[in-house]
Design a protein around this motif. Structure first.
Motif, PDB file in Angstrom:
ATOM      1  N   GLY A 352       0.818  19.148  26.917  1.00 23.31           N
ATOM      2  CA  GLY A 352       2.252  18.882  26.859  1.00 23.31           C
ATOM      3  C   GLY A 352       2.888  19.686  25.741  1.00 23.31           C
ATOM      4  O   GLY A 352       3.924  20.316  25.917  1.00 23.31           O
ATOM      5  N   TYR A 353       2.230  19.688  24.584  1.00 28.47           N
ATOM      6  CA  TYR A 353       2.782  20.388  23.429  1.00 28.47           C
ATOM      7  C   TYR A 353       2.809  21.895  23.675  1.00 28.47           C
ATOM      8  O   TYR A 353       3.778  22.573  23.356  1.00 28.47           O
ATOM      9  CB  TYR A 353       1.950  20.053  22.191  1.00 28.47           C
ATOM     10  N   LEU A 354       1.738  22.403  24.253  1.00 29.90           N
ATOM     11  CA  LEU A 354       1.633  23.856  24.437  1.00 29.90           C
ATOM     12  C   LEU A 354       2.292  24.331  25.734  1.00 29.90           C
ATOM     13  O   LEU A 354       2.434  25.530  25.946  1.00 29.90           O
ATOM     14  CB  LEU A 354       0.158  24.276  24.463  1.00 29.90           C
ATOM     15  N   GLN A 355       2.667  23.379  26.592  1.00 27.79           N
ATOM     16  CA  GLN A 355       3.202  23.737  27.914  1.00 27.79           C
ATOM     17  C   GLN A 355       2.221  24.668  28.637  1.00 27.79           C
ATOM     18  O   GLN A 355       2.590  25.706  29.166  1.00 27.79           O
ATOM     19  CB  GLN A 355       4.581  24.406  27.790  1.00 27.79           C
ATOM     20  N   LEU A 356       0.976  24.273  28.593  1.00 28.57           N
ATOM     21  CA  LEU A 356      -0.082  25.116  29.148  1.00 28.57           C
ATOM     22  C   LEU A 356      -1.067  24.222  29.892  1.00 28.57           C
ATOM     23  O   LEU A 356      -1.498  23.197  29.378  1.00 28.57           O
ATOM     24  CB  LEU A 356      -0.793  25.837  27.989  1.00 28.57           C
ATOM     25  N   ARG A 357      -1.367  24.602  31.127  1.00 21.17           N
ATOM     26  CA  ARG A 357      -2.386  23.845  31.861  1.00 21.17           C
ATOM     27  C   ARG A 357      -3.352  24.839  32.465  1.00 21.17           C
ATOM     28  O   ARG A 357      -3.027  25.998  32.694  1.00 21.17           O
ATOM     29  CB  ARG A 357      -1.752  23.002  32.972  1.00 21.17           C
ATOM     30  N   SER A 358      -4.562  24.369  32.674  1.00 21.65           N
ATOM     31  CA  SER A 358      -5.570  25.261  33.239  1.00 21.65           C
ATOM     32  C   SER A 358      -6.454  24.447  34.164  1.00 21.65           C
ATOM     33  O   SER A 358      -6.369  23.223  34.208  1.00 21.65           O
ATOM     34  CB  SER A 358      -6.408  25.851  32.104  1.00 21.65           C
ATOM     35  N   GLU A 359      -7.318  25.138  34.899  1.00 25.03           N
ATOM     36  CA  GLU A 359      -8.268  24.446  35.775  1.00 25.03           C
ATOM     37  C   GLU A 359      -9.122  23.485  34.964  1.00 25.03           C
ATOM     38  O   GLU A 359      -9.523  22.436  35.450  1.00 25.03           O
ATOM     39  CB  GLU A 359      -9.155  25.470  36.496  1.00 25.03           C
ATOM     40  N   ALA A 360      -9.425  23.867  33.720  1.00 29.06           N
ATOM     41  CA  ALA A 360     -10.225  22.981  32.869  1.00 29.06           C
ATOM     42  C   ALA A 360      -9.406  21.748  32.485  1.00 29.06           C
ATOM     43  O   ALA A 360      -9.853  20.614  32.631  1.00 29.06           O
ATOM     44  CB  ALA A 360     -10.673  23.727  31.621  1.00 29.06           C
ATOM     45  N   SER A 361      -8.179  21.996  32.026  1.00 31.55           N
ATOM     46  CA  SER A 361      -7.396  20.863  31.498  1.00 31.55           C
ATOM     47  C   SER A 361      -7.043  19.872  32.598  1.00 31.55           C
ATOM     48  O   SER A 361      -6.993  18.674  32.341  1.00 31.55           O
ATOM     49  CB  SER A 361      -6.151  21.365  30.776  1.00 31.55           C
ATOM     50  N   ILE A 362      -6.787  20.351  33.826  1.00 32.62           N
ATOM     51  CA  ILE A 362      -6.428  19.369  34.866  1.00 32.62           C
ATOM     52  C   ILE A 362      -7.620  18.474  35.217  1.00 32.62           C
ATOM     53  O   ILE A 362      -7.433  17.403  35.785  1.00 32.62           O
ATOM     54  CB  ILE A 362      -5.866  20.014  36.162  1.00 32.62           C
ATOM     55  N   ARG A 363      -8.820  18.884  34.830  1.00 33.46           N
ATOM     56  CA  ARG A 363      -9.978  17.994  35.015  1.00 33.46           C
ATOM     57  C   ARG A 363     -10.167  17.096  33.797  1.00 33.46           C
ATOM     58  O   ARG A 363     -10.305  15.889  33.915  1.00 33.46           O
ATOM     59  CB  ARG A 363     -11.222  18.819  35.314  1.00 33.46           C
ATOM     60  N   PHE A 364     -10.125  17.707  32.603  1.00 37.79           N
ATOM     61  CA  PHE A 364     -10.304  16.891  31.396  1.00 37.79           C
ATOM     62  C   PHE A 364      -9.213  15.837  31.258  1.00 37.79           C
ATOM     63  O   PHE A 364      -9.463  14.732  30.798  1.00 37.79           O
ATOM     64  CB  PHE A 364     -10.295  17.785  30.147  1.00 37.79           C
ATOM     65  N   ASP A 365      -7.974  16.186  31.646  1.00 38.99           N
ATOM     66  CA  ASP A 365      -6.891  15.237  31.362  1.00 38.99           C
ATOM     67  C   ASP A 365      -6.925  14.034  32.299  1.00 38.99           C
ATOM     68  O   ASP A 365      -6.104  13.127  32.173  1.00 38.99           O
ATOM     69  CB  ASP A 365      -5.524  15.943  31.327  1.00 38.99           C
ATOM     70  N   LYS A 366      -7.854  14.027  33.232  1.00 39.74           N
ATOM     71  CA  LYS A 366      -7.986  12.850  34.083  1.00 39.74           C
ATOM     72  C   LYS A 366      -9.181  12.001  33.673  1.00 39.74           C
ATOM     73  O   LYS A 366      -9.490  11.004  34.313  1.00 39.74           O
ATOM     74  CB  LYS A 366      -8.100  13.280  35.547  1.00 39.74           C
ATOM     75  N   GLY A 367      -9.864  12.427  32.625  1.00 46.17           N
ATOM     76  CA  GLY A 367     -10.937  11.584  32.112  1.00 46.17           C
ATOM     77  C   GLY A 367     -12.267  11.823  32.791  1.00 46.17           C
ATOM     78  O   GLY A 367     -12.689  11.062  33.657  1.00 46.17           O
ATOM     79  N   LEU A 368     -12.954  12.886  32.401  1.00 47.35           N
ATOM     80  CA  LEU A 368     -14.292  13.151  32.956  1.00 47.35           C
ATOM     81  C   LEU A 368     -15.319  12.284  32.247  1.00 47.35           C
ATOM     82  O   LEU A 368     -15.118  11.856  31.110  1.00 47.35           O
ATOM     83  CB  LEU A 368     -14.643  14.626  32.751  1.00 47.35           C
TER      84      LEU A 368
END
Lengths: 800, 342
Positions: A352-368
């Motif tokens: 949110g702060y960086l306004q940056l998303r990646s294939e990695a973050s969309i997995r981590f941000d859902k709680g792996l």
């Protein structure tokens, strides 16, 4: 998520037809939004081997190629410069559907004679097959393609577009979707075998990992491979990344992406030699610390963001994106492979702060799951060794400060029935849960089991969530259909709702069309309502408006209604009557605004529709007033109308609507400046009413008037008064006499026979007594007194 | 005297035969049957005649009188009939001329649809409530199991009044009213909440930044997913037709568990697959499920004792499907050429 069917088949036998598979996944919560067949049109196209290439007897730039189709040989005329003996090529028989290389249209391949030689088919370019836009030469297939094999079988695939809900991060992977398919179809999951040799010294002698903030990084695993040869990935790997929509880069990066898609665990490859100090530190960024990420952008971090650092600097934003400094390049020789687990909220905050998303973050941000990283890092190491060579260091670094135990959940068949209405046996429950990887154990009660969720199902934490697992496996279509049987709760009156509906019914019966306009508007529009003045109320605004047209919460319905009128005036010739009943939003500091129900109506244009019956008069103030009077009358209310000074209305042609000394609304002609600001053509009248106040007034008890048994006496009188005398004054005096039941103005006249500066009101007065039949004397006497008062108080004289 | 009567009789009949207007009939009556008519005079003068003649003349005069009277009635009937026929002919209208216009207004198609939806649920015992459009983060997200940094926040692109920190927002769904209702009321609860909701979303033919939802909530002992299915199936069929097929499938919303998506077979292609339904044959119209035990617990409702279902219905979908409206933006652009069709 896009998943290749071929890839899925690596892990699970798919025996049901595709359509049924899609339906089962959809019913169970993984909605298949689409299926795209790759090579769906490749009927009659097979793999051929070029066995001879000869010159065309009649054309220099064409050649004759002999192609072996496995037991059959054909000769085709070919213009492609890249054809050579020994190639495996796609061969299209006559009748194949191909993309025309020049026009791009799909055409059926017809027999054709080229410069005297009949071509028995065609070797194809990628463009002709619909694979890409490449049309420079024929498509050359890998050597392992079997001669004579249908191209569909060799290259074709179906890409499933599966909608993964935020709770099922485990299914953002081919393995996860395969696991669901296996469970739903009762198949076993075939896991890839992981086995490789570790020929280097122990990994600990090359690097150490230190987690400074274990709350944000519960686990960090790493492997090391030395002496890799960087190269493009083989076709099969490139194809698989493409099936998901990912661009192939090189064998090392592609492996990390491949394993991420396979297991759902994001991995990151560092160029080991570019790391300083043989140390990985997982820590919070320092305020204003900067890093240039792989996309070439320099980013400024803060303390809420977790970074992977070496001795000197941050080398990656944890779970979001790697740093450019330690990127794997063609020169890279040694790889440090990271497979870690990061706190879900921290990743979201960082993105949110960086306004940056990646294939990695969309997995981590859902709680792996923190249980996940180990297997994928081994799998990736193995693939890297296979595809890029090199030597693996001995062992895997596994720092796991966040290790926890998952708690068993108790579940009974009764609970399943209580929530779902579905009758299941304990055996049935255990059966379906086991298919999904849940461990079930008996408890002291025979009807209850203790269930442990598999590590990848962090979303299942309570009984209701287990009930859903059981029900979706058995099938939502098996849930019975019953009707609510619990007792009806007591019902309260719904005054405001009913009242609004009543107002709507009344206004539509008067010919008004209801409109619904946006709650959000622009400051500019609201300002147009009072062109001369500052806005009385500073409206509340949205911090992140989509457009400036929808930035402020309306403090008045007028602006949007007038805009709507203006737009429609351009299209509609007849008179227009519009109204809206809706909320306005009045700010109250930091509290939620007061949401107030208002009614606004506008009238403009000709009173009647254009017709041969005449009446081409325009709607005016008295139409608006008539509407308000009739509306109030239908609600059992009476109002008085007084001059008002509303900034948007025409001074002297506007009135406050007052009920019991309380102003409930306003009506009048629109101020010419406001009309101009809204680009309104014809004159406009506006009505605005406070619905809440009106409801209060209308809610009071109404009593019926008994019908009078005695006859009434009607007298018409014509009064001449000064121009400035308001009719209301006359009416008040006339009505103050108890015998007067009704007074109606039926003519207003100025002109001949009336002196300059005077006007004449013709009024019909109905006299009636509830107790007796009135005599002429009684009526005459009252009228005398009345005329006397009118003369004394208003200077009214009877018209001669 | 008898001759005189005979003459009168002949003359009267002759005159009568030539009459064609109703007014003339009255003149004729006065002349031949009135008080001053010949016949009356003859009858009056009877007293002066000798007995023998009086009887003869009297009888004859009465004969003539009644004959004339009956001829008059007959003639009157004919004349009036003829007269009526010609009057009818003269008053003929050009019935193809347009009628005098009646001013009519209509309620907005969304208001109409909301009314229908509410009526169906009311008949099933649901009470209608409303709530604020501007909400706190707590009601819109937090209390619905969507704390800050929850991935499900991605499902709701939010318009914030101040910022996410301060927490005022335009509600992204009508579900916050589930919480407000359960704060104030104890089970049994059976309510629906219609209202506007807002999204931070670029508008196109199928997306609006503002639209209407109807939320439903029922909480009591022994409420099941089967009850939800029964309620929503009945609702769908009553609203959209008995022949509609309804699909109930697993879906995810953080504040319900188990979660459900309800779809109906596409009205445009009858489930065959078309552009409207994305070639799936189904159109999603509702999200629903059993109220999550964590939500109940936060409101001091014991999930071991009580259970409940909740649903959220997108309203614009309904008229779009019914009338084949392809662009959602038509609803709030308020073009009369559109609105007048409903």
């Amino acid at each position: 998520m896009k998943v290749s069917l071929k890839w899925l088949k690596d892990y699970v036998d798919i025996k049901v037809p595709l359509k049924e598979l899609a339906e089962r996944l959809t019913m169970a919560g993984l909605e298949v939004k689409g299926m795209e067949a790759l090579g769906g049109n490749w009927e009659n196209i097979v793999v051929g081997e070029v066995i001879a290439v000869n010159p065309h007897p009649n054309a220099d730039r064409l050649r004759l190629a002999s192609v072996d189709l496995g037991g059959q040989q054909v000769t085709v005329v070919c213009g492609a410069p890249n054809i050579s003996v020994g190639q495996k090529v796609p061969f299209a028989h006559l009748g194949s559907r191909l993309v025309d290389g020049h026009t791009g249209e799909v055409v059926t391949l017809q027999p054709v004679r080229i410069r005297g030689i009949v071509s028995e088919g065609m070797v194809c370019s990628e463009k002709e097959l619909g694979i890409s836009d490449s049309h420079e030469g024929i498509m050359v297939l890998p050597h392992e393609a079997g001669t004579g094999m249908a191209l569909n079988e060799y290259l074709g695939d179906v890409i499933l577009d599966v909608d993964i809900t935020p709770n099922r991060v485990d299914c953002l992977s081919v393995m996860g979707v395969s696991r669901e398919i296996a469970a739903l179809t009762g198949q076993l999951l075939n896991l890839p075998e992981i086995c490789y040799e570790e020929t280097e010294a122990s990994i600990d002698s090359f690097v150490s990992v230190d987690i400074a903030d274990p709350d944000l990084c519960p686990r960090y695993c790493a492997s090391l491979v030395k002496g890799v040869s960087m190269a493009p990935s083989p076709d099969w790997l490139q194809q698989r990344l493409s099936s998901y929509g990912m661009r192939p880069i090189n064998n090392v990066v592609d492996v990390t992406n491949y394993v991420m898609l396979e297991y759902g665990q994001p991995l990151h490859a560092f160029d080991y030699n570019k790391l300083k100090g043989r140390q990985i530190i997982v820590r919070r960024a320092r305020d204003a610390e900067t890093i240039t990420t792989l996309d070439g952008v320099e980013r400024t971090l803060n303390q809420d963001i977790l970074v992977i650092a070496d001795k000197k600097r941050a080398v990656a934003i944890a779970g979001i994106m790697g740093g450019l400094d330690t990127e794997v390049t063609e020169e890279t020789d040694a790889i440090l492979l990271e497979s870690a687990n990061f706190n879900q909220a921290a990743i979201r905050r960082g993105c949110g702060y960086l306004q940056l998303r990646s294939e990695a973050s969309i997995r981590f941000d859902k709680g792996l799951s923190s249980n996940l990283p180990l297997l994928p890092v081994e799998r990736a190491t193995q693939l890297m060794l296979e595809l890029a060579g090199g030597r693996a260091a001995e062992g895997i670094i596994d720092v796991y400060p966040g290790k926890g135990e998952s708690k068993p959940i108790l579940l009974s068949a009764e609970e399943v029935r209580r929530l779902s209405g579905l009758e299941v046996s304990v055996e049935q429950m255990i059966g379906v849960l086991k298919l999904l990887g849940f461990e079930c154990q008996d408890t002291s009660s025979p009807s209850q089991i203790s269930v442990l969720a598999p590590y990848w199902r962090g979303d299942v934490k309570c009984g209701a969530e287990l009930v859903e697992e059981v029900v979706r496996m058995i099938g939502y279509d098996k849930i019975p259909i019953t009707r609510l049987s619990s007792p009806l709760p007591s019902q309260e009156p719904t005054l405001m709702l009913d009242f609004r509906q009543k107002l709507r019914d009344i206004l539509t019966s008067y010919g008004f069309q209801e409109v619904l306009t946006y709650s959000l508007t622009s400051l500019e529009k609201l300002q147009k309502l009072s062109p001369e003045l500052e806005l009385e109320i500073r409206p509340l605004n949205v911090a992140n408006p989509m457009t400036i047209e929808q930035e402020y919460l309306r403090t008045s319905l007028r602006a949007s209604l007038l805009s709507t009128l203006s737009q429609n005036q351009k299209m509609e010739e007849a008179g227009i009557r519009l109204f809206e009943i809706g909320k306005i939003f009045l700010p109250r500091g930091k509290e939620l605004p007061r949401e107030k129900e208002m009614l606004c109506a506008v009238l403009s244009g000709s009173r009647a529709e254009l017709s041969w019956h005449g009446d081409k008069e325009p709607l005016d103030f008295f139409d608006a007033k008539g509407v308000v009077e009739k509306l109030l009358n239908q609600l059992g209310l009476k109002a008085v109308f007084e001059d008002s000074d509303d900034g948007s209305l025409f001074p002297g042609r506007e009135a406050s609507v007052i009920i019991e000394d309380d102003k409930v609304g306003v009506l009048g002609d629109l101020h010419p400046k406001v009309a101009q600001a809204f680009d309104l053509g014809a004159a406009v009248c506006l009505i605005e009413i406070d619905v809440e106040k009106l409801l209060d007034k209308a809610a009071e008890i109404r009593r019926y008037q008994p019908i009078c048994r005695f006859p009434s006496v009607t007298r018409d009188i014509a009064l001449v008064v000064n121009e400035g005398i308001a009719y209301q004054k006359i009416k008040e005096i006339v009505q103050s006499f108890p015998l007067v039941r009704e007074v109606t103005l039926f003519d207003l006249y100025t002109g001949e026979q009336i002196p300059e500066g005077k006007k004449s009101f013709a009024v019909r007065v109905v006299y009636q007594s509830p107790d007796c039949t009135l005599t002429d004397e009684e009526v005459n006497q009252t009228q005398e007194e009345m005329l006397d008062r009118l003369r004394r108080e208003l200077g009214a004289t009877l018209r001669g | 005297m008898l001759e005189q009567l005979q003459e009168l009789h002949v003359q009267a009949l002759d005159e009568l035969s030539r009459i064609s207007e109703p007014d003339e009939l009255e003149l004729w009556r006065v002349r031949y049957l009135g008080r001053k008519s010949g016949v009356t005079q003859v009858l009056r003068s009877l007293a002066t005649l000798p007995l023998e003649e009086r009887r003869k003349v009297g009888a004859r005069a009465n004969e003539v009188k009644s004959a004339l009277e009956s001829r008059l009635i007959e003639k009157k009937r004919i004349v009036e009939e003829v007269h009526l026929i010609s009057a009818l002919e003269q008053k003929r209208l050009d019935v193809t001329l347009p009628g005098r216009p009646v001013s009519t207004g209509r309620s907005h198609p969304i208001t109409q649809t909301l009314g229908e939806i509410c009526d169906i649920f009311k008949s099933m015992g649901f009470q209608v409530f409303e709530g604020p459009d501007v909400e706190w983060d707590y009601y819109n997200f937090e209390a619905l199991n969507i704390p800050r940094y929850h991935p499900a926040r991605d499902m709701f692109a939010t318009l914030w009044i101040d910022s996410e920190m301060e927490g005022r927002l335009l509600r992204t769904h009508t579900s916050p009213m589930q919480i407000r209702i359960m704060e104030k009321t104890r089970p049994p609860i059976r309510v629906i909440i219609p209202g506007r909701v807002y999204r931070y979303e670029a508008t196109d033919a199928t997306h609006e930044s503002m639209f209407y939802q109807v939320e439903g909530l029922a909480v009591d002992e022994n409420i099941t997913l089967a009850d939800l299915k029964g309620t929503l199936f009945e609702f769908c069929r009553r609203l959209l037709g008995q022949e509609r097929r309804v699909r109930f499938r697993c879906d995810y919303f953080p504040f319900v568990e188990p979660g459900v998506e309800v779809a109906i077979d596409c009205l445009a292609c009858n489930g065959g697959g078309c552009r409207l339904c994305g070639y799936t044959g189904w159109i999603e119209i509702l999200g629903a499920g059993m109220v999550h035990p964590d939500v109940l617990r936060k409101l001091d409702i014991d999930p071991e004792v009580h259970s409940g279902f909740a649903f959220g219905l997108g309203v614009e979908r309904i008229p779009m499907l019914r009338y084949g409206i392809e662009d959602i933006r038509l609803f709030y652009s308020n073009d009369l050429r559109f609105l007048k069709q409903f």
